[in-house]
Design a protein around this motif. Structure first.
Motif, PDB file in Angstrom:
ATOM      1  N   ARG A 129      30.627  12.897  55.087  1.00  0.00           N
ATOM      2  CA  ARG A 129      30.495  11.448  55.283  1.00  0.00           C
ATOM      3  C   ARG A 129      31.300  10.709  54.214  1.00  0.00           C
ATOM      4  N   THR A 132      34.923  10.868  55.094  1.00  0.00           N
ATOM      5  CA  THR A 132      35.222   9.908  56.166  1.00  0.00           C
ATOM      6  C   THR A 132      35.389   8.514  55.594  1.00  0.00           C
ATOM      7  N   LYS A 133      34.482   8.110  54.720  1.00  0.00           N
ATOM      8  CA  LYS A 133      34.556   6.769  54.135  1.00  0.00           C
ATOM      9  C   LYS A 133      35.765   6.631  53.214  1.00  0.00           C
ATOM     10  N   ARG A 134      36.048   7.689  52.458  1.00  0.00           N
ATOM     11  CA  ARG A 134      37.205   7.647  51.565  1.00  0.00           C
ATOM     12  C   ARG A 134      38.487   7.517  52.383  1.00  0.00           C
ATOM     13  N   ARG A 136      38.916   5.826  54.923  1.00  0.00           N
ATOM     14  CA  ARG A 136      39.077   4.474  55.468  1.00  0.00           C
ATOM     15  C   ARG A 136      39.736   3.521  54.466  1.00  0.00           C
TER      16      ARG A 136
END
Length: 141
Positions: A129, A132-134, A136
């Protein structure tokens, strides 16, 4: 009243150990309300009763200590215009209160260890997770 009021199991509220007091109730009722004693107070001498097993009695005295006055438990009812219905309501409340107070304590929760596999999976999912955020962030645009 409607039969004996069972506390729990075969233990009942003894009619001989109950005391009743009546007074005028506030609220709606028209002209009749000024002349009838529809408010009910039910008193039960918990400290002196022989109806409860000793262990139940001890437990109830401990749990209801803040509600007792000289070992006497009092329940009031004044919701209904009828004294009879208020008496029934007070009896039901008294039985429910004593049932709750004499109930055995809940079993102790035994702490269990989280399996290693579940913990590792949780950490892997957290990492994924975070990736995934990194991904973005606008650095690679």
């Amino acid at each position: 009243m409607s039969g004996p009021h069972v506390i729990r199991g075969a233990v009942e509220l003894p009619e001989a150990e109950l005391s009743w007091r009546f007074s005028r109730s506030s609220g709606p009722g028209g002209q009749h309300v000024n002349t009838s004693d529809s408010r009910v107070e039910l008193l039960f001498d918990l400290a002196a009763t022989k109806a409860l097993p000793p262990q139940w009695k001890e437990r109830a005295l401990e749990r209801l200590a803040s509600r007792l006055v000289d070992g006497v438990l009092t329940v009031r009812a004044s919701e209904h215009r009828s004294q009879l219905r208020n008496r029934e309501m007070a009896l039901v409340r008294m039985a429910a209160l004593l049932a709750e107070a004499t109930a055995p304590p809940p079993r102790q929760r035994r702490a269990t260890k989280i399996p290693r596999g579940i913990n590792e999976r949780r950490l892997r999912e957290k990492k994924a997770r975070g990736e995934t955020k990194r991904g973005r962030s606008g650095r690679d645009w």
